[in-house]
Motif scaffolding. Sequence first.
Motif, short mmCIF file in Angstrom:
data_model
loop_
_atom_site.label_atom_id
_atom_site.label_comp_id
_atom_site.label_asym_id
_atom_site.label_seq_id
_atom_site.Cartn_x
_atom_site.Cartn_y
_atom_site.Cartn_z
N ASN A 34 0.87 -1.55 0.35
CA ASN A 34 0.27 -0.28 0.02
C ASN A 34 0.98 1.27 -0.39
O ASN A 34 0.79 2.07 -0.67
CB ASN A 34 -1.63 -0.20 0.80
N PHE A 35 2.18 1.31 0.56
CA PHE A 35 2.85 2.50 1.05
C PHE A 35 3.69 2.54 -0.90
O PHE A 35 3.97 4.02 -0.77
CB PHE A 35 3.86 2.10 2.26
N GLU A 36 3.94 1.57 -1.49
CA GLU A 36 4.32 2.03 -2.63
C GLU A 36 3.26 1.72 -3.62
O GLU A 36 3.85 3.00 -4.22
CB GLU A 36 4.87 0.42 -3.51
N ARG A 37 1.84 1.77 -3.56
CA ARG A 37 1.32 2.90 -4.55
C ARG A 37 0.87 4.18 -3.75
O ARG A 37 0.82 5.03 -4.66
CB ARG A 37 -0.15 1.89 -4.03
N ILE A 38 0.94 4.84 -2.32
CA ILE A 38 0.88 5.14 -1.91
C ILE A 38 2.16 6.22 -2.24
O ILE A 38 2.09 7.99 -2.66
CB ILE A 38 0.80 5.87 -0.29
#
Length: 65
Positions: A34-38
Amino acid sequence: MSETRLDLELWVEQMAALVALPLQPDHFPGVVANFERIQAIANLVMELPLPDDVEAAPMFEPEEH
């Protein structure tokens, strides 16, 4: 603007420890994903050029309908 490479796995571990968040090992890969997407979305926003004379609004006040 120079690009800084962030080790998101290390960052997630450190931030979870900082806020005393018990992060279960089986949840860890999903949190990192999710932090990679963010990060990808934030990079798109940061690439937008802004004129030098742009000023931030002091306060956002939505219109009432």
